[in-house]
Design an enzyme around this catalytic site. Structure first.
Site, short mmCIF file in Angstrom:
data_model
loop_
_atom_site.label_atom_id
_atom_site.label_comp_id
_atom_site.label_asym_id
_atom_site.label_seq_id
_atom_site.Cartn_x
_atom_site.Cartn_y
_atom_site.Cartn_z
N CYS A 51 0.87 -1.25 0.13
CA CYS A 51 0.12 -0.06 -0.13
C CYS A 51 1.01 1.20 -0.04
O CYS A 51 1.49 1.46 0.79
CB CYS A 51 -0.92 0.10 1.28
SG CYS A 51 -1.87 1.62 1.35
N CYS A 81 -0.14 4.00 2.63
CA CYS A 81 0.20 3.50 3.86
C CYS A 81 1.71 4.03 4.26
O CYS A 81 1.90 4.43 5.42
CB CYS A 81 0.28 2.06 4.07
SG CYS A 81 -1.53 1.20 3.83
#
Length: 309
Positions: free
Chosen positions: A71, A74
């Site tokens: 991700c 993230c």
């Protein structure tokens, strides 16, 4: 933090801390799980260790960062979260959850997209935000979180840089309570139920045992349930009591208290009068689990009364 007050709870929608971790630490003295030396302000949390995180949230607000290695957003957000948490000097801790490695937590938090950031206050999930957000927004949300935590009596801190806490040691639990905690840690929920029932038989006014009994029964019921399968079953059989009970239990366990109450109230209204007793009893049980002074319980109790009379 779309509505900071709606996620607040005084007893916790589901305070699973008392079910899967050690006894709670005294207010003002908290110990965060740590994977190594140094401050325990930031740590990894797993499906197996999350009971300790829930328990910790009774003393200090816990921010949960749900992320994954693949991700990109993230990786942008995580350093910001760690920076802000570190600057708060132990008033907030950060639990990092790799959703790929911890599917139960991903399911429990309904992490449909990441990064997803949720707080825990007294065991109750409080949604904060989804997606990468600017540092100033993180600071603003954390300031609101600290206010919310203070309103609910969660004002402890985690010692920073290995500082010793001046608070007294944890109190020793009564034997029946200790037996229940030991059973829960071993995954023996039936033995935990028996221990709490024995404690209540010895002292019917033991509210801690009563709360623990309700919580462990809930954990026992949701163990092994698949959320999507339960929802599909409930959708295909709207008046099947057990199917609706399963989803309501999962909603309570996930902090979606109003959804659980609404589901059971709708079921109560749809059933013939001679089949409503079990639904009424389950609602009353869940009211006690959440806390009779909780606004959501008061509202749902009023709706139940209107259906009864």
């Amino acid at each position: 933090m779309s509505d900071p007050t709606s996620g607040a709870v005084l007893r916790g929608a589901v305070d699973l801390s008392s079910l899967r971790s050690r006894p709670s630490a005294p207010a003002g003295s908290a110990t965060a799980p740590s994977a190594g030396p140094g401050p325990s302000l930031i740590f990894d949390a797993t499906d197996e260790s999350f009971g300790q995180v829930l328990e910790l949230s009774r003393s200090v607000p816990v921010v949960v960062d749900l992320w994954a290695e693949w991700c990109g957003p993230c990786k942008q957000l995580s350093p910001i979260l760690e920076k802000v948490v570190t600057e708060l000097d132990g008033r907030v801790v950060l639990a990092k959850v790799d959703v790929d490695a911890n599917p139960q937590l991903a399911q429990g938090f309904r992490a449909q997209s990441i990064p997803m950031v949720v707080a825990l206050v007294a065991g109750q999930p409080v949604p904060l935000f989804t997606g990468a957000v600017p540092e100033q927004q993180v600071r603003d949300v954390f300031a609101q979180l600290l206010q919310l935590a203070a309103q609910n009596g969660v004002t402890g801190t985690v010692p920073v840089d290995g500082a010793e806490s001046a608070e007294p040691d944890e109190p020793v639990l009564p034997p029946r309570h200790q037996e229940a905690f030991d059973a829960i840690e071993a995954g023996d929920y039936a033995r935990a139920v028996s221990a709490y029932e024995a404690a209540l038989a010895e002292n019917p006014r033991d509210e801690e045992a009563r709360a623990g009994l309700g919580q462990v029964r809930l954990l026992q019921r949701v163990q092994g349930l698949d959320l999507q399968q339960a929802r599909d079953a409930a959708a295909s059989a709207p008046t099947d009591i057990e199917a609706q009970f399963a989803v309501a239990d999962l909603d309570i366990a996930g902090g979606h208290v109003d959804d659980a109450f609404a589901r059971l109230l709708d079921l109560f209204a749809a059933l013939p009068s001679d089949e409503r007793g079990a639904v009424r009893d389950r609602l009353i049980e869940l009211f006690g689990l959440i806390g009779n002074s909780d606004a959501r319980v008061i509202r749902a109790r009023g709706q139940l009364s209107s259906l009864l009379f």
